[in-house]
Motif scaffolding. Structure first.
Motif, mmCIF file in Angstrom:
data_model
loop_
_atom_site.group_PDB
_atom_site.id
_atom_site.type_symbol
_atom_site.label_atom_id
_atom_site.label_comp_id
_atom_site.label_asym_id
_atom_site.label_seq_id
_atom_site.Cartn_x
_atom_site.Cartn_y
_atom_site.Cartn_z
ATOM 1 N N LYS A 149 0.857 -1.191 0.000
ATOM 2 C CA LYS A 149 0.000 0.000 0.000
ATOM 3 C C LYS A 149 0.888 1.235 0.000
ATOM 4 N N GLN A 151 1.841 4.555 1.588
ATOM 5 C CA GLN A 151 1.677 5.229 2.868
ATOM 6 C C GLN A 151 2.526 6.500 2.826
ATOM 7 N N GLU A 152 1.875 7.597 2.604
ATOM 8 C CA GLU A 152 2.524 8.903 2.508
ATOM 9 C C GLU A 152 3.722 8.904 1.559
ATOM 10 N N LYS A 156 4.274 0.513 1.697
ATOM 11 C CA LYS A 156 4.151 -0.200 2.964
ATOM 12 C C LYS A 156 3.864 -1.661 2.645
ATOM 13 N N GLN A 216 10.623 1.388 3.810
ATOM 14 C CA GLN A 216 10.364 2.636 4.544
ATOM 15 C C GLN A 216 11.586 3.548 4.530
ATOM 16 N N ASN A 237 -1.855 3.702 -4.839
ATOM 17 C CA ASN A 237 -1.543 2.350 -4.400
ATOM 18 C C ASN A 237 -1.074 1.506 -5.575
#
Ligand SMILES: *[C@@H]1O[C@H](CO)[C@@H](O)[C@H](O)[C@H]1NC(C)=O
Ligand SMILES: *[C@@H]1O[C@H](CO)[C@@H](O)[C@H](O)[C@H]1NC(C)=O
Ligand SMILES: *[C@@H]1O[C@H](CO)[C@@H](O)[C@H](O)[C@H]1NC(C)=O
Ligand SMILES: *[C@@H]1O[C@H](CO)[C@@H](O)[C@H](O)[C@H]1NC(C)=O
Ligand SMILES: *[C@@H]1O[C@H](CO)[C@@H](O)[C@H](O)[C@H]1NC(C)=O
Length: 493
Positions: A149, A151-152, A156, A216, A237
């Protein structure tokens, strides 16, 4: 213990979808990983997984049991270590909401130490013995479902589901007694199996967490040089289909010091996952706006400027050489050295076509005379240059080579009277062909970095032009020491 059917159910959970679109309007670089690419990634994941499992030490197992004719036996199994894992078959399936990896029919070899103490009313002091044993685990099934996904702006990775199931287990004792063997089979087999299952499940969780931490830690912006940075934020996404996983990143150049107004593109941004019929692992597509953003950033930063004070025919850069052609120049500045200032007057227009990238550049060519430490501009020409740029893959960079198509020039202003433009044109032509283009080609050779992960990069790449996208289809391979060796790229369209 996870039942075998769990993995079959996982398959059914994800209804495959076909085709895909790139639904994000500010994703100017798209990456599509095909089934072939996923297979490669899966094999890599399994290889890394096995590396982390081998030498894994499982917790001690302790149990007591009443053994007929012997007495009460207290048995401790320690140093239970996974020595080796072999995977017979594995697969990866993409569904709408996850990527399922299944390993089936794996075997594992373990070693352990055993120790027992027996006490009975016959021998109240107790007797003890110890030794080693080896264990073979067969028919092991491992499965996991992953999800990606945004995530900012970062990817993720999460583990939606996972399991490990040991099918069959055999124990070989070195020494020991027959009753001990039977006890291990009867009372400990289940314990050993679940210990292996838990150990491997734990390693899967750990491994995915590590992979997620790696994702990350990826930057959202990559600095190219002191002027420009590349926005590598993920957009939207990832799009999962039954044949590919597609991700998009912003991909535009930005000034390191300022934030550019976000751009988005017009209709027709769809990018296909096809590679001209060739089975490639990955397709990276770059929208022409990426080149436009680079053009804008470098132009606004005043970097599109070149001072020429050396020419193959150096005499051309002295007023003496021009005394008959431009007598006023020689009269005012006799025997002075000259310099040419080539400076873009507007951001170059860059367009991806169906066969190459076209660029139109307007430059001001200012002729300077160097007199007693002073730089005196004496004339300025406006020159429009059309060039085409073909793209090639050099190592892991997408690089370009410019070819001059045509140019036109007119005199903007002059302090040394009228200039015969056709004579000046030969100077410009010479400067373009012998200095400017070779200089730009040297700059472009280092190119625009394509994403690499760990030590894996591109191999057997082909370049496809499909207005307004330019795509690179490639296989992934481990980048060895000869990474910087120029890779030959082939062209197709
Ligand atoms: C993907 O799904 C489409 C239609 O649902 C099907 O035609 C195609 O064969 C599938 N591809 C794979 C690789 O399963
Ligand atoms: C591996 O899988 C193949 C086909 O599924 C099977 O024939 C073979 O016996 C398996 N080998 C082992 C060692 O399990
Ligand atoms: C980078 O791209 C993302 C996604 O398009 C955008 O939200 C963000 O503002 C961009 N950052 C910069 C510095 O331009
Ligand atoms: C080169 O020319 C541009 C405009 O034509 C000017 O802005 C710049 O200052 C000049 N550079 C030098 C070093 O003369
Ligand atoms: C180059 O030639 C093409 C076609 O002949 C023309 O359209 C274009 O304007 C020319 N470019 C310059 C800079 O003269």
């Amino acid at each position: 213990m996870a039942p075998f059917n769990l993995f079959f159910l996982l398959y059914l959970l994800f209804i495959p979808t076909s085709g895909y679109v790139q639904p994000y309007e500010d994703g100017f670089v798209s990456g599509v990983i095909s089934n072939k690419g996923l297979d490669f990634a899966k094999d890599l994941l399994i290889e890394k997984g096995i590396e982390s499992i081998v030498l894994l030490k499982l917790p001690e197992i302790e149990n007591s049991a009443q053994v007929s004719l012997v007495g009460k036996a207290k048995v401790v199994l320690s140093d239970i270590t996974i020595k080796d894992v072999q995977v017979n078959s594995s697969s990866v399936v993409i569904g709408e909401s996850g990527i399922v990896v299944v390993v089936s029919g794996a075997t594992a070899d373990l070693s352990m130490k055993w120790k027992y103490t027996v006490s009975s009313w016959l021998i109240p002091i107790g007797i003890s013995d110890s030794g080693t044993a080896s264990i073979k685990v067969k028919g092991m099934q491992v499965g996991l479902t992953l999800n990606l996904k945004n995530q900012e702006g970062r990817l993720k990775l999460s583990l939606l589901d996972h399991g490990c199931y040991v099918g069959d287990l055999s124990i070989k004792l070195d020494g020991g007694a027959a009753w001990l063997y039977q006890l291990l089979v009867d009372a400990f087999e289940e314990n050993i199996a679940s210990s292996v299952e838990e150990g491997i499940s734990g390693k899967i969780k750990e491994g995915i967490t590590k992979l997620d931490n790696f994702l990350q830690a990826l930057p959202k912006q990559i600095s190219i040089d002191e002027t420009a940075a590349l926005n590598v934020s993920f957009v939207g996404n990832p799009v999962l289909s039954n044949s590919s996983v597609a991700v998009a990143i912003n991909g535009l150049f930005t000034r390191t010091s300022e934030i550019l107004v976000p751009q988005s593109y017009k209709k027709g941004y769809k990018v296909s996952s096809a590679c001209g019929g060739l089975p490639k692992m990955i397709k990276v597509s770059i929208h022409e706006n990426v080149f436009k953003s680079a053009s804008l950033v470098y132009f606004n930063a005043g970097k599109m400027q070149l001072i020429i004070d050396e020419l193959p025919d150096q005499a051309l850069l002295n007023t003496a050489e021009w005394r008959f052609i431009v007598p006023q120049l020689y009269k005012r500045y006799p025997n002075d050295n000259m310099q040419i200032n080539v400076s873009a007057s507007s951001p170059p227009v860059i367009q991806v076509s169906y066969q190459d990238i076209g660029a139109t550049v307007s430059v001001d060519v200012t002729i300077n005379v160097l007199e007693s430490g002073e730089t005196i501009p004496v004339a300025c020409l406006s020159v429009d240059v059309s060039a085409s740029c073909s793209v090639e893959i050099l190592g892991n960079n997408i690089a370009g080579r410019i070819r001059l198509q045509n140019f036109s020039a007119y005199l903007k202003w002059s302090k040394i009277g009228k200039l015969r433009i056709h004579l000046i044109q030969s100077l410009i032509s010479s400067a373009l062909k012998t200095v400017v283009l070779p200089y730009l080609n040297r700059q472009l050779k280092s190119g625009y970095p394509l994403p690499t992960i760990d030590d894996y990069g591109f191999q057997n790449s082909i370049v496809l032009y499909n207005y307004p996208w330019i795509s690179v289809c490639s296989d992934a391979s481990f980048i060895e020491e000869d990474y910087y060796l120029v890779q030959q790229s082939t062209y197709a369209s």
